[in-house]
Design a protein around this motif. Structure first.
Motif, PDB file in Angstrom:
ATOM      1  N   UNK A 259       0.824  -1.194   0.000  1.00  0.00           N
ATOM      2  CA  UNK A 259       0.000   0.000   0.000  1.00  0.00           C
ATOM      3  C   UNK A 259       0.871   1.262   0.000  1.00  0.00           C
ATOM      4  N   UNK A 260       2.120   1.127   0.451  1.00  0.00           N
ATOM      5  CA  UNK A 260       3.063   2.252   0.458  1.00  0.00           C
ATOM      6  C   UNK A 260       3.648   2.536  -0.925  1.00  0.00           C
ATOM      7  N   UNK A 261       3.439   1.609  -1.880  1.00  0.00           N
ATOM      8  CA  UNK A 261       4.025   1.749  -3.209  1.00  0.00           C
ATOM      9  C   UNK A 261       5.263   0.904  -3.404  1.00  0.00           C
ATOM     10  N   UNK A 262       5.843   0.401  -2.298  1.00  0.00           N
ATOM     11  CA  UNK A 262       6.991  -0.497  -2.415  1.00  0.00           C
ATOM     12  C   UNK A 262       6.540  -1.829  -3.003  1.00  0.00           C
ATOM     13  N   UNK A 263       7.499  -2.587  -3.552  1.00  0.00           N
ATOM     14  CA  UNK A 263       7.192  -3.901  -4.109  1.00  0.00           C
ATOM     15  C   UNK A 263       8.051  -4.941  -3.411  1.00  0.00           C
ATOM     16  N   UNK A 264       7.400  -5.881  -2.735  1.00  0.00           N
ATOM     17  CA  UNK A 264       8.092  -6.987  -2.071  1.00  0.00           C
ATOM     18  C   UNK A 264       8.202  -8.173  -3.020  1.00  0.00           C
ATOM     19  N   UNK A 265       9.322  -8.892  -2.907  1.00  0.00           N
ATOM     20  CA  UNK A 265       9.542 -10.112  -3.678  1.00  0.00           C
ATOM     21  C   UNK A 265       9.905 -11.223  -2.697  1.00  0.00           C
ATOM     22  N   UNK A 266       9.118 -12.273  -2.703  1.00  0.00           N
ATOM     23  CA  UNK A 266       9.332 -13.382  -1.778  1.00  0.00           C
ATOM     24  C   UNK A 266       7.979 -13.918  -1.336  1.00  0.00           C
ATOM     25  N   UNK A 267       7.923 -14.707  -0.269  1.00  0.00           N
ATOM     26  CA  UNK A 267       9.039 -15.145   0.558  1.00  0.00           C
ATOM     27  C   UNK A 267       9.437 -16.582   0.242  1.00  0.00           C
ATOM     28  N   UNK A 268      10.577 -16.977   0.811  1.00  0.00           N
ATOM     29  CA  UNK A 268      10.873 -18.403   0.916  1.00  0.00           C
ATOM     30  C   UNK A 268      10.250 -18.897   2.223  1.00  0.00           C
TER      31      UNK A 268
END
Length: 404
Positions: A259-268
């Motif tokens: 929602x902040x505009x950041x993009x997360x990649x994951x998780x393991x």
């Protein structure tokens, strides 16, 4: 003396407190939280996805509560002005052998009464231009939100209705008696007519402290993430998921616009050496010994040896982590990824090595124990709270006193 004491100030405990006041407006409620703020652990480390319920077995709690919860969570955010975005997501098949699995998942989504769509490569490119895929499922009702903000609003509502939230208070022992529960904490003794255990990563310990032995153990699985550099966020429009391996109980690495505009990649998903172990170096001897001495862990490890090894390789190799992400977005490079905070999932495991696949609630005499509430528990939290309140025994004189 309280009517209800709730152990755990995460999103499930707080939603339960809110549900109590909906049913029993005159109740005296206390939420007991060992940290200095609410929503510090699983809730505060959540990826923020409002799930649809597509993955879960039809008619299971997870399927029903996620479907209903996505609506009730969205409505709650609308009422209270909490930032959210029902942006939708795509679940993508990148290999030919994944297409039958995609079809199975699509049929499961239809059985779960979801308005989802099968799409081909061209339409997928229109939605997510940088994704490589042979086909996908479009899930329009999925969204994003900050669950810490939701939890803080839940806590505010509880306090406005007369409830207390006791922070820095850790439950050490509980004793059920015929007419009350005695709760011993590091900050004194409390008494309540009924206790509801929503302790997340410690829910099995709280149940045991009350005298309830179960054929399950909470195992902490750390999910490690990277973030896309700001200049690479354009590669992801919204939410991009792989087709999950039906033999493995985790969804695989995916992309989540926050929602902040950041993009997360994951998780393991790797076993944490501490129940609240957010770093590789975090260690607690008691926590680790409990995990390693539980026979179910070794039976599960035998079933998922290859998958488990792959997860650990990704944990220590950014190159391998990147390769997994490249299956969805080939343009991703190692240099595009920066380390992000990890989360820890409380997963209940049985002694036979099988994971508890659904939300699991244990009914005591004057206690109710929410002993398994992993994802999609945040999405489903309002519905879980209602379910817990519905389980308050009809025969107890507690109800009659509160309703007067």
């Amino acid at each position: 003396m309280y009517d209800f004491a709730i152990v755990g100030g995460g999103i499930v405990g707080l939603s339960t407190g809110m549900a109590i006041y909906e049913r029993f407006p005159n109740a005296k409620v206390v939420v007991i939280e060992k940290e200095s703020v609410v929503a510090e652990h699983q809730t505060g480390h959540n990826s923020g996805v409002i799930h649809s319920g597509i993955y879960y077995k039809p008619d299971s709690f997870k399927a029903r509560f996620a479907r209903q919860g996505s609506k009730s969570m969205t409505e709650f955010c609308q009422i209270y002005g909490i930032d959210h975005d029902i942006c939708g997501k795509v679940i993508v098949a990148t290999k030919q052998e994944e297409l039958p699995l995609l079809e199975n998942l699509y049929n499961r989504g239809l059985k779960n009464e979801l308005a989802i769509h099968r799409i081909g490569p061209d339409e997928l490119k229109e939605i997510e231009p940088h994704v490589n895929g042979l086909g996908a499922i479009r899930v329009p009702m999925a969204g994003i939100v900050n669950y810490r903000q939701v939890s803080e609003k839940f806590a505010e509502i509880i306090q406005e209705r007369g409830g207390e939230i006791r922070l820095n208070t850790k439950v050490e022992k509980m004793q059920e008696e015929s007419d009350q529960v005695i709760i011993e904490t590091n900050r004194g003794t409390l008494k309540a007519g009924m206790v509801i255990n929503c302790a997340g990563l410690h829910s099995d310990r709280v149940a045991l402290a009350t005298g309830y032995k179960t054929d399950m153990k909470i195992l902490p699985f750390r999910g490690e993430y990277y973030k896309l550099k700001p200049e690479k966020r354009y590669l992801v429009k919204n939410l991009i998921y792989p087709v999950p391996n039906p033999k493995f109980p985790f969804l695989g690495v995916h992309f989540t616009r926050m929602i902040s505009g950041e993009v997360d990649a994951g998780p393991n998903a790797v076993l944490s050496f501490k129940r609240e172990g957010y770093k590789k170096t975090d260690f607690n001897a008691k926590d680790l010994l409990e995990s390693l001495s539980f026979p179910g862990l070794w039976k599960m490890a035998g079933k998922f040896a290859k998958e488990g090894l792959d997860e650990y390789i990704r944990s220590f190799s950014k190159k391998q982590f990147t390769k997994s992400l490249q299956e969805l977005i080939p343009e991703i490079q190692e240099d595009d990824l920066i380390p992000a905070p990890a989360g820890v999932r409380a997963q209940a495991l049985r002694s036979d090595g099988n994971m508890v696949d659904d939300f699991h609630i244990i009914q005591g005499k004057r206690t109710i124990h929410v002993c398994n509430a992993p994802s999609p528990a945040a999405t489903a939290s309002i519905e879980i709270g209602k379910e817990v309140v519905n389980r308050i025994p009809e025969q107890t004189n507690l109800k009659e006193a509160i309703l007067v």
